[in-house]
Motif scaffolding. Sequence first.
Motif, short mmCIF file in Angstrom:
data_model
loop_
_atom_site.label_atom_id
_atom_site.label_comp_id
_atom_site.label_asym_id
_atom_site.label_seq_id
_atom_site.Cartn_x
_atom_site.Cartn_y
_atom_site.Cartn_z
N ASN A 3 -0.50 3.99 -25.80
CA ASN A 3 0.55 3.02 -25.51
C ASN A 3 1.02 3.25 -24.08
OD1 ASN A 3 3.05 1.78 -25.23
ND2 ASN A 3 3.68 2.25 -27.32
N SER A 6 4.73 4.69 -23.75
CA SER A 6 5.06 6.04 -24.18
C SER A 6 3.89 7.02 -24.14
CB SER A 6 5.62 5.99 -25.61
OG SER A 6 4.60 5.53 -26.48
N ILE A 8 1.55 7.18 -26.32
CA ILE A 8 1.23 7.55 -27.69
C ILE A 8 0.06 6.71 -28.20
CG2 ILE A 8 2.12 7.67 -30.06
CD1 ILE A 8 3.45 9.68 -28.13
N ILE A 34 4.55 11.03 -35.39
CA ILE A 34 3.94 11.21 -34.08
C ILE A 34 3.75 12.71 -33.87
CG2 ILE A 34 4.24 10.98 -31.58
CD1 ILE A 34 5.81 8.40 -32.09
N LYS A 37 0.95 13.50 -29.31
CA LYS A 37 0.78 12.23 -28.58
C LYS A 37 -0.02 11.16 -29.32
CE LYS A 37 1.83 13.93 -24.11
NZ LYS A 37 2.30 13.39 -22.92
N GLN A 38 -0.01 11.24 -30.67
CA GLN A 38 -0.61 10.14 -31.42
C GLN A 38 0.10 9.97 -32.76
OE1 GLN A 38 -4.71 10.41 -32.57
NE2 GLN A 38 -4.56 12.50 -33.29
N ILE A 100 10.93 8.52 -28.00
CA ILE A 100 9.47 8.37 -28.15
C ILE A 100 9.16 7.38 -29.28
CG2 ILE A 100 7.37 9.57 -28.88
CD1 ILE A 100 8.48 12.04 -27.32
N TYR A 101 9.83 7.53 -30.41
CA TYR A 101 9.59 6.61 -31.53
C TYR A 101 10.00 5.18 -31.17
CZ TYR A 101 8.03 9.96 -35.05
OH TYR A 101 7.28 10.88 -35.76
N SER A 103 10.14 3.78 -28.15
CA SER A 103 9.27 3.18 -27.13
C SER A 103 7.84 2.94 -27.64
CB SER A 103 9.24 4.05 -25.87
OG SER A 103 8.66 5.31 -26.15
N SER A 104 7.45 3.56 -28.74
CA SER A 104 6.10 3.40 -29.28
C SER A 104 6.05 2.39 -30.43
CB SER A 104 5.60 4.75 -29.81
OG SER A 104 5.67 5.72 -28.82
N ARG A 107 4.19 -1.30 -30.12
CA ARG A 107 2.75 -1.15 -29.97
C ARG A 107 2.12 -0.72 -31.29
NH1 ARG A 107 -1.85 0.43 -30.13
NH2 ARG A 107 -3.21 1.18 -28.49
N PHE A 108 2.76 0.22 -31.98
CA PHE A 108 2.25 0.69 -33.27
C PHE A 108 2.25 -0.45 -34.29
CE2 PHE A 108 3.07 2.97 -37.40
CZ PHE A 108 1.76 3.36 -37.59
#
Length: 137
Positions: A3, A6, A8, A34, A37-38, A100-101, A103-104, A107-108
């Motif tokens: 992503n 982030s 991720i 997460i 980084k994935q 982090i969660y 901003s990701s 995309r997720f």
Amino acid sequence: MANSASGIAVHDECKLKFMELKTKRSHRYIVFKIEEKQVIVEKLGGPAQTYDDFTALLPADECRYAIYDFDYLTEENVPKSRIFFIAWSPDTAKVRSKMIYASSKDRFKRELDGIQIELQATDPTEMGLDVFKSRAN
């Protein structure tokens, strides 16, 4: 693919397990985390698992993503199902983890085609069964 916002990535197993839930109904829920980084699958709940089993898996002080296949009856007594995406971000989680969660998340979510309803929750009352019922109709 990572992503850009982030950094991720989304592990292929996430999409695979989501497709199993959506098409075969082989899972009641999926909890994602997460790690390194994935986004990975942390826990799976079989079709017989309950809502209480699901909520018991969400940590009180860590963020998670989750998918819940919610079965309900309409006012006409017609059985229906909705796939919920839950962004679990408790107030007690670390600020960095929440960032982090957050901003990701978009995309997720785009990787999981078929999500019908999204919930953001910071405590269990924001994702109670009554909330699911009111959002599902």
